[in-house]
Structures are given as C-alpha cells and as structure tokens.
Design an enzyme around this catalytic site. Sequence first.
Site, PDB file in Angstrom:
ATOM      1  N   SER A  72       3.725  -3.927  -8.996  1.00  0.00           N
ATOM      2  CA  SER A  72       3.484  -4.317  -7.605  1.00  0.00           C
ATOM      3  C   SER A  72       1.989  -4.330  -7.321  1.00  0.00           C
ATOM      4  O   SER A  72       1.283  -3.378  -7.620  1.00  0.00           O
ATOM      5  CB  SER A  72       4.189  -3.315  -6.682  1.00  0.00           C
ATOM      6  OG  SER A  72       3.828  -3.549  -5.338  1.00  0.00           O
ATOM      7  N   GLU A 107       1.424  11.798  -8.348  1.00  0.00           N
ATOM      8  CA  GLU A 107       2.863  11.975  -8.167  1.00  0.00           C
ATOM      9  C   GLU A 107       3.658  10.855  -8.834  1.00  0.00           C
ATOM     10  O   GLU A 107       3.165   9.744  -8.999  1.00  0.00           O
ATOM     11  CB  GLU A 107       3.203  12.010  -6.675  1.00  0.00           C
ATOM     12  CG  GLU A 107       2.673  13.270  -6.026  1.00  0.00           C
ATOM     13  CD  GLU A 107       2.911  13.335  -4.529  1.00  0.00           C
ATOM     14  OE1 GLU A 107       3.132  14.441  -4.034  1.00  0.00           O
ATOM     15  OE2 GLU A 107       2.870  12.286  -3.856  1.00  0.00           O
ATOM     16  N   ASN A 114       7.914   3.786   6.254  1.00  0.00           N
ATOM     17  CA  ASN A 114       8.087   5.238   6.117  1.00  0.00           C
ATOM     18  C   ASN A 114       6.900   5.938   6.758  1.00  0.00           C
ATOM     19  O   ASN A 114       5.778   5.780   6.299  1.00  0.00           O
ATOM     20  CB  ASN A 114       8.140   5.623   4.642  1.00  0.00           C
ATOM     21  CG  ASN A 114       9.420   5.143   3.987  1.00  0.00           C
ATOM     22  OD1 ASN A 114      10.513   5.384   4.491  1.00  0.00           O
ATOM     23  ND2 ASN A 114       9.292   4.423   2.888  1.00  0.00           N
ATOM     24  N   GLY A 167      -1.923   4.062  -6.179  1.00  0.00           N
ATOM     25  CA  GLY A 167      -2.937   3.235  -6.814  1.00  0.00           C
ATOM     26  C   GLY A 167      -2.606   1.767  -6.902  1.00  0.00           C
ATOM     27  O   GLY A 167      -1.458   1.355  -6.700  1.00  0.00           O
ATOM     28  N   GLU A 168      -3.633   0.986  -7.184  1.00  0.00           N
ATOM     29  CA  GLU A 168      -3.485  -0.466  -7.343  1.00  0.00           C
ATOM     30  C   GLU A 168      -3.547  -0.779  -8.840  1.00  0.00           C
ATOM     31  O   GLU A 168      -4.615  -0.745  -9.456  1.00  0.00           O
ATOM     32  CB  GLU A 168      -4.607  -1.174  -6.572  1.00  0.00           C
ATOM     33  CG  GLU A 168      -4.730  -2.656  -6.848  1.00  0.00           C
ATOM     34  CD  GLU A 168      -3.414  -3.425  -6.774  1.00  0.00           C
ATOM     35  OE1 GLU A 168      -2.761  -3.407  -5.724  1.00  0.00           O
ATOM     36  OE2 GLU A 168      -3.027  -4.038  -7.797  1.00  0.00           O
ATOM     37  N   CYS A 226      -4.987   0.167   2.799  1.00  0.00           N
ATOM     38  CA  CYS A 226      -4.013  -0.522   3.640  1.00  0.00           C
ATOM     39  C   CYS A 226      -3.679   0.426   4.793  1.00  0.00           C
ATOM     40  O   CYS A 226      -3.468   1.625   4.570  1.00  0.00           O
ATOM     41  CB  CYS A 226      -2.768  -0.864   2.842  1.00  0.00           C
ATOM     42  SG  CYS A 226      -3.151  -1.918   1.429  1.00  0.00           S
ATOM     43  N   CYS A 261       9.256   5.472 -10.402  1.00  0.00           N
ATOM     44  CA  CYS A 261       8.118   4.898  -9.693  1.00  0.00           C
ATOM     45  C   CYS A 261       6.850   5.587 -10.217  1.00  0.00           C
ATOM     46  O   CYS A 261       6.680   6.792 -10.057  1.00  0.00           O
ATOM     47  CB  CYS A 261       8.325   5.140  -8.199  1.00  0.00           C
ATOM     48  SG  CYS A 261       7.014   4.481  -7.198  1.00  0.00           S
ATOM     49  N   CYS A 299       8.346   5.115  -0.403  1.00  0.00           N
ATOM     50  CA  CYS A 299       7.202   4.198  -0.542  1.00  0.00           C
ATOM     51  C   CYS A 299       6.079   4.563   0.402  1.00  0.00           C
ATOM     52  O   CYS A 299       6.294   4.737   1.592  1.00  0.00           O
ATOM     53  CB  CYS A 299       7.608   2.788  -0.128  1.00  0.00           C
ATOM     54  SG  CYS A 299       8.625   1.970  -1.256  1.00  0.00           S
ATOM     55  N   SER A 356       2.762  -7.203  -2.480  1.00  0.00           N
ATOM     56  CA  SER A 356       2.832  -6.524  -1.180  1.00  0.00           C
ATOM     57  C   SER A 356       2.284  -7.473  -0.136  1.00  0.00           C
ATOM     58  O   SER A 356       1.087  -7.508   0.115  1.00  0.00           O
ATOM     59  CB  SER A 356       1.987  -5.249  -1.222  1.00  0.00           C
ATOM     60  OG  SER A 356       2.556  -4.346  -2.123  1.00  0.00           O
ATOM     61  N   LEU A 357       3.173  -8.236   0.460  1.00  0.00           N
ATOM     62  CA  LEU A 357       2.736  -9.307   1.368  1.00  0.00           C
ATOM     63  C   LEU A 357       2.480  -8.752   2.778  1.00  0.00           C
ATOM     64  O   LEU A 357       1.368  -8.786   3.276  1.00  0.00           O
ATOM     65  CB  LEU A 357       3.801 -10.406   1.391  1.00  0.00           C
ATOM     66  CG  LEU A 357       3.408 -11.677   2.110  1.00  0.00           C
ATOM     67  CD1 LEU A 357       2.281 -12.392   1.390  1.00  0.00           C
ATOM     68  CD2 LEU A 357       4.610 -12.618   2.248  1.00  0.00           C
ATOM     69  N   HIS A 358       3.519  -8.304   3.432  1.00  0.00           N
ATOM     70  CA  HIS A 358       3.456  -7.570   4.700  1.00  0.00           C
ATOM     71  C   HIS A 358       2.992  -8.360   5.917  1.00  0.00           C
ATOM     72  O   HIS A 358       3.182  -7.902   7.049  1.00  0.00           O
ATOM     73  CB  HIS A 358       2.601  -6.301   4.587  1.00  0.00           C
ATOM     74  CG  HIS A 358       2.982  -5.422   3.441  1.00  0.00           C
ATOM     75  ND1 HIS A 358       4.287  -5.123   3.146  1.00  0.00           N
ATOM     76  CD2 HIS A 358       2.241  -4.787   2.517  1.00  0.00           C
ATOM     77  CE1 HIS A 358       4.328  -4.331   2.079  1.00  0.00           C
ATOM     78  NE2 HIS A 358       3.096  -4.126   1.677  1.00  0.00           N
ATOM     79  N   CYS A 367      -6.257   5.611  -4.076  1.00  0.00           N
ATOM     80  CA  CYS A 367      -6.380   4.150  -4.132  1.00  0.00           C
ATOM     81  C   CYS A 367      -7.653   3.757  -3.402  1.00  0.00           C
ATOM     82  O   CYS A 367      -7.968   4.332  -2.364  1.00  0.00           O
ATOM     83  CB  CYS A 367      -5.159   3.495  -3.483  1.00  0.00           C
ATOM     84  SG  CYS A 367      -5.165   1.696  -3.633  1.00  0.00           S
ATOM     85  N   CYS A 421      -0.521   2.814   4.724  1.00  0.00           N
ATOM     86  CA  CYS A 421      -0.175   3.519   3.474  1.00  0.00           C
ATOM     87  C   CYS A 421      -0.886   4.866   3.383  1.00  0.00           C
ATOM     88  O   CYS A 421      -2.093   4.953   3.561  1.00  0.00           O
ATOM     89  CB  CYS A 421      -0.541   2.634   2.287  1.00  0.00           C
ATOM     90  SG  CYS A 421      -0.344   3.464   0.696  1.00  0.00           S
TER      91      CYS A 421
HETATM   92  N1  SAH Z   1      -0.875  -0.657  -4.708  1.00  0.00           N
HETATM   93  C1  SAH Z   1       0.272  -1.392  -5.045  1.00  0.00           C
HETATM   94  C2  SAH Z   1       1.449  -0.547  -5.526  1.00  0.00           C
HETATM   95  C3  SAH Z   1       1.706   0.748  -4.807  1.00  0.00           C
HETATM   96  S1  SAH Z   1       2.318   0.678  -3.165  1.00  0.00           S
HETATM   97  C4  SAH Z   1       0.706  -2.253  -3.888  1.00  0.00           C
HETATM   98  O1  SAH Z   1       0.182  -2.088  -2.786  1.00  0.00           O
HETATM   99  O2  SAH Z   1       1.534  -3.130  -4.101  1.00  0.00           O
HETATM  100  C5  SAH Z   1       4.046   0.283  -3.360  1.00  0.00           C
HETATM  101  C6  SAH Z   1       4.664  -0.406  -2.140  1.00  0.00           C
HETATM  102  O3  SAH Z   1       4.850   0.505  -1.042  1.00  0.00           O
HETATM  103  C7  SAH Z   1       3.775  -1.526  -1.600  1.00  0.00           C
HETATM  104  O4  SAH Z   1       4.528  -2.664  -1.277  1.00  0.00           O
HETATM  105  C8  SAH Z   1       3.219  -0.890  -0.366  1.00  0.00           C
HETATM  106  O5  SAH Z   1       2.734  -1.847   0.503  1.00  0.00           O
HETATM  107  C9  SAH Z   1       4.404  -0.117   0.147  1.00  0.00           C
HETATM  108  N2  SAH Z   1       4.066   0.890   1.151  1.00  0.00           N
HETATM  109  C10 SAH Z   1       2.890   1.533   1.311  1.00  0.00           C
HETATM  110  N3  SAH Z   1       2.953   2.397   2.370  1.00  0.00           N
HETATM  111  C11 SAH Z   1       4.193   2.279   2.886  1.00  0.00           C
HETATM  112  C12 SAH Z   1       4.871   2.939   3.949  1.00  0.00           C
HETATM  113  N4  SAH Z   1       4.280   3.879   4.676  1.00  0.00           N
HETATM  114  N5  SAH Z   1       6.147   2.585   4.206  1.00  0.00           N
HETATM  115  C13 SAH Z   1       6.772   1.669   3.424  1.00  0.00           C
HETATM  116  N6  SAH Z   1       6.194   1.029   2.398  1.00  0.00           N
HETATM  117  C14 SAH Z   1       4.912   1.323   2.122  1.00  0.00           C
HETATM  118 FE1  SF4 Z   2      -3.385   1.088  -2.304  1.00  0.00          FE
HETATM  119 FE2  SF4 Z   2      -1.008  -0.160  -2.462  1.00  0.00          FE
HETATM  120 FE3  SF4 Z   2      -1.417   1.833  -0.674  1.00  0.00          FE
HETATM  121 FE4  SF4 Z   2      -2.607  -0.533  -0.324  1.00  0.00          FE
HETATM  122  S1  SF4 Z   2      -0.389  -0.125  -0.303  1.00  0.00           S
HETATM  123  S2  SF4 Z   2      -3.572   1.506  -0.101  1.00  0.00           S
HETATM  124  S3  SF4 Z   2      -3.042  -1.132  -2.421  1.00  0.00           S
HETATM  125  S4  SF4 Z   2      -1.420   2.034  -2.913  1.00  0.00           S
END
Ligand code: SAH
Ligand code: SF4
Length: 401
Positions: free
Chosen positions: A234, A124, A333, A202-203, A148, A137, A376, A256-258, A144, A151
């Site tokens: 990212s 997508e 989200n 994806g990463e 996480c 985007c 996201c 993506s710190l979190h 991936c 995600c």
């Molecule tokens: N894999 C890479 C890039 C794709 S994810 C990464 O993790 O950085 C893009 C962004 O969306 C990242 O910061 C990810 O942590 C965030 N993300 C993933 N799931 C989410 C969700 N359910 N709600 C909000 N942000 C989310």
């Molecule tokens: Fe992969 Fe990024 Fe989602 Fe983590 S947040 S599972 S690295 S796409």
Amino acid sequence: MAMTETATGDAPLEKIALETYQPPDKPSLIGLSREEISERLGELGVPDKQRKMRVAQLWHWMYVRGARSFEDMTNVSKALREQLESRFTVDRPEVVTEQISNDGTRKWLLRLPGDGKGRAHEVECVYIPETDRGTLCVSSQVGCTLNCSFCHTGTQRLVRNLTAGEIVGQVMVAKDRLNDWIDRETPHGNRLVTNIVMMGMGEPLYNFDPVRDALLIVMDNEGIGLSRRRITLSTSGVVPNIARTGEEIACMLAISLHAVRDELRNELVPLNKKYPLKELLDACRNYPGSSNSRRITFEYVMLKGVNDSMEDAKLLVKLLKGVHAKINLIPFNPWPGSKYECSDWDQIEKFSEYIFNAGYSSPVRTPRGRDILAACGQLKSETEKLSVRERDALRAMAMTD
Ligand code: SAH
Ligand code: SF4
C-alpha cells in the site's frame, strides 16, 4: 500496556525497559539474499563447490522450519554450525509485548537497534485472522515522514528505514508466536499467515530496496513461499516507484486515495502536492501486470463531512475510469487527539452502494483490533524525540527521489 497469555501456551511477554536495551552483538542472516549468504560462507572458508548446497540447507532451516539457532540445523556439519554460531545469528527483532484483541487480532511491539549506544526503536506488526485467511500487516519504517492528517503513524517524530531483515523478521516473529512453521507434527504448516499487507507503519515506497528484497524472500518457493497475489503493498502515492513495484516485486498494489479532488487530497495526503491525482492515476493505468483479475485496490478512509458526500462518490467513479480497480472503504479509526470523525454508517452504506452500482466491488473494511489500537492508522510507537532539525533533514531526504 496489557499483557495477555498467548494461545500457543508460551509464557506471556513482559515489557522490558528501553534503558536496559542491549543491541545484538552479531549480525543475523535473516534478510540476506542467497548470494549474500554465500559470500558470508566464503568468508568462513567454505569451499566454492559446497556453498550452493550449504546455502540451500540454511535457507530451508531458516524459512521452512523457522530454526531459531544454528544448533537446530542438524544436517549441517557440527564444525560449520560452530563457525556460524561464532559470527552470526538467525535472530529476529526482539518481541517486547504481545497483545490479543477480543476479536483474535494480535499486535506485537518489536524492538530494533537505534542510533547510538543503548538506544532502541520500536515498531508494530499486526495479525488479523479471518475465516478464509490470516493477514499479517507489516511495517516498513519506524514512523513515517509523510504526515497524512488522519493517520496516527504520521504524528510520530522518529523515523528510520527498516532493513530487509527487520521486515522479513516481522513475518518470522508472527510465525514463531503463532506456531506456523513446518515441522514433524505439522508437515504442511498450520497455514495461519496466508497473506501479507505492507500497511503497517511507514511508506514502503520510500524504503524501496529493503522492502523489495524482503518481499522476494517471503515469496521464495523454497522458503516461506507466499504467492505474490497474496502480498499487497500500500502506498500513499510515490509515483516514480509505482512502476518499479510492478516490475521488481510484481505484488498486488493498493493506493491510499482518500480524496478525489487535488485540493482536499493535498490536505489529507500532503504527498499529493508533489504527485497530484492525474500523475497518480496515470501510473495506476500503466501498472505492470494489472488486469481484470489483478485489480488495484483504492483505499478510501471515510471521514464524516470531509470526503463522504455523494458528489465525492460520483467523482470517484469518474476518476477510476480505465483503471482495473476495486475500492476498499475504510471506516476512520480514531486515535487520541485526531481531528476527524468516522462517517455515519448509513452514509458509508449509501456511498458503497453507489460505487457498487457503478460496477465496482466496494467492500467496507471491518475495523479489527480497535481495543488494542491495532486497526489501520492507529499504529504508533513511543520512541525518543528527534530534534526539529534532524526531523526536517529526514523529511527533506524522503521527499527527494
Ligand atoms: N503508508 C502507506 C501504508 C501504511 S497506511 C499508505 O499510506 O498507504 C495503511 C492504510 O491505513 C492506508 O490506506 C492509510 O491511509 C490508512 N489509514 C491511516 N490512518 C487511518 C485511520 N486513522 N483510520 C483508517 N485508516 C487509516
Ligand atoms: Fe505515512 Fe501512510 Fe500514515 Fe500517510 S497514511 S502518514 S503515508 S503511514
């Protein structure tokens, strides 16, 4: 999946059953470097002396004009056009559906060749229009390998790296569908796709070379010509490839710190067990080209009762000392089956205010396209399942550098 009429007046796209998938029978030139295109021309018998000029012509037609066939390339000799036509295409990934959110966000489901006869993968790509910019985007992998816990993409079993052509192809599809190429009617383009974020599925740093090659094409001044400052990659923290990103792509970086404690980050972003916070932050301090005017974005998803306390906010500020940083708070989200809730709005505001008072810009990212699951972390394509063994082998491959 809802089908919607497109603003460009094209016919609405119909979803085609995967079983009928016919993979392309000829390779596309999209995504090849100038040198690779020149080699292909050599194979067709184009003399050395002519090749540079021919490559420049093809490049212009593909990446400035968005030509969809060799036939359109009117200043290329008819004989060469026919030869090219017999061996290659300028095809992009096939668009299966287009959905338009009530906030104008668009999501395309694209189909790519899978492994094995008649099999296909899906990926997508999302376009987010804002008043001063239009951000695309882009995905770097099908699925991936890193799961996480918050995600949706991480729950998808099937994983394959995208090729450079499939990554550039997403930009081309968006420009096709938005009518964003330069032509007689629009000599300066419509300037709809102004920014790119590698934040789809994806990463990107586990698919480094194709991502780099694709972004260099997107930045090329004789083609799509997006500035490197308008491209953000990212990563969830693949430390060994962070310096390479600065050296070989030189785009903007987002992390993506979190979480600000290793214990919690191990749970939310399991890659943290391999590359813990200290190593990640050191890589950011040394990111080539980062400065006060080119800050690294730290993404922080707001999870109610998990990472949103004022103690977390304080630790965040402490952790980022010495890094040219800005912070992007992302309201979580939700997706079907997710185990987290988004933080309460007043907590997000308090968190943001604390960071702001500590001297950091801390905008809260407005969720876009939620109604079409385009926000996201909501991206996930329904593709065939891998066996557990195949999946584990892929994950193991991705975790070794
Ligand atoms: N894999 C890479 C890039 C794709 S994810 C990464 O993790 O950085 C893009 C962004 O969306 C990242 O910061 C990810 O942590 C965030 N993300 C993933 N799931 C989410 C969700 N359910 N709600 C909000 N942000 C989310
Ligand atoms: Fe992969 Fe990024 Fe989602 Fe983590 S947040 S599972 S690295 S796409």
